[in-house]
Design an enzyme around this catalytic site. Sequence first.
Site, PDB file in Angstrom:
ATOM      1  CG  HIS A 124      -1.798  -1.175   1.185  1.00  0.00           C
ATOM      2  ND1 HIS A 124      -2.776  -1.542   0.688  1.00  0.00           N
ATOM      3  CD2 HIS A 124      -1.497  -2.029   2.072  1.00  0.00           C
ATOM      4  CE1 HIS A 124      -3.404  -2.793   1.040  1.00  0.00           C
ATOM      5  NE2 HIS A 124      -2.450  -3.418   1.970  1.00  0.00           N
TER       6      HIS A 124
ATOM      7  CG  HIS B 279       2.622   6.027   6.165  1.00  0.00           C
ATOM      8  ND1 HIS B 279       2.156   5.866   7.297  1.00  0.00           N
ATOM      9  CD2 HIS B 279       1.572   6.623   5.486  1.00  0.00           C
ATOM     10  CE1 HIS B 279       0.799   6.226   7.365  1.00  0.00           C
ATOM     11  NE2 HIS B 279       0.571   6.941   6.239  1.00  0.00           N
TER      12      HIS B 279
ATOM     13  CG  HIS C 132      -0.449   8.725   1.834  1.00  0.00           C
ATOM     14  ND1 HIS C 132      -1.256   7.829   1.837  1.00  0.00           N
ATOM     15  CD2 HIS C 132      -0.107   9.119   3.109  1.00  0.00           C
ATOM     16  CE1 HIS C 132      -1.579   7.370   2.824  1.00  0.00           C
ATOM     17  NE2 HIS C 132      -0.828   8.083   3.931  1.00  0.00           N
TER      18      HIS C 132
ATOM     19  CG  HIS D  74       0.641  10.618   6.862  1.00  0.00           C
ATOM     20  ND1 HIS D  74      -0.408  10.074   6.242  1.00  0.00           N
ATOM     21  CD2 HIS D  74       0.532  12.062   6.687  1.00  0.00           C
ATOM     22  CE1 HIS D  74      -1.425  10.793   5.783  1.00  0.00           C
ATOM     23  NE2 HIS D  74      -0.885  12.150   5.748  1.00  0.00           N
TER      24      HIS D  74
ATOM     25  CB  THR E 173     -11.463   4.180   9.981  1.00  0.00           C
ATOM     26  OG1 THR E 173     -11.825   4.302  11.350  1.00  0.00           O
ATOM     27  CG2 THR E 173     -10.096   3.554  10.138  1.00  0.00           C
TER      28      THR E 173
HETATM   29 ZN   LIG Z   1      -1.062   7.892   5.695  1.00  0.00          ZN
END
Ligand SMILES: [Zn+2]
Length: 248
Positions: free
Chosen positions: A25, A56, A58, A75, A158
Amino acid sequence: MFIKYGPLQFSGYHRVLVSGINNGHTIQFSSEGEEAIHPVVTGGPLKYLYRLEQLHFHWLSEHSINGVKFPMELHFVHVRSDLSVVEALGKRDGLAIISVFGNVQAEIDDFEPHVTEIMEYIPHLMNTGDRVSGVILDMTKLFSPNKESYYTYSGSLTSPECNEAVIWIIFDEPVYLTDAQYRQFGKIGVGRHNFRSLQKIKHHLVFTPGETRIHMPQIAVFFGDVIKLFREFFRKIGTFMSNGIKSR
Ligand SMILES: [Zn+2]
């Protein structure tokens, strides 16, 4: 609203022992070793100390400022240091994510991209499951040049029903990478996109510290497919665990 706890204070980010993984991902670098040696941040909107668990990427940013997305967003995911990951997920202020935008700049003389050190490891993480370990990174190079200017709000990882467990700190000044460095990310095997489709959530209160100019950014927070996000949410917890970050 105001920033209650003074300036942000970072410690231990100059030499961070991490392992990197392409988890299918994103590219993620997780803190290794005893929790006691993980970097920590406090201050600003953070009442507690938060330890760095992982960083991580994006590519295409998840947040936008004034409606504009950046090519990249980093992040830095932190967990309240007095809690396990599982406990932290049940608290409103259990996690703190520091977000840094990445922008692309053409290679010109005396332009030193911020991401060069970490880029050395990207070619080893091109395919799902690829790993590198025992890496020492100077993460201060990946921070925004102006750590006094940021947006912050409380949000969720979420869905709206979920406990809102994240304090977001979003630096508005980006770090820079070169075209070539950015293109390298485009070749990484993680599917076409690794950002989520965004929808603005109006009720989030966003504020900036001190005397920085007051403009309301269009902070966009993902919304999208709740089921998918739930899966991702638990996969993230799984990643925490499988990387040996133990709950106490
Ligand atoms: Zn993230």
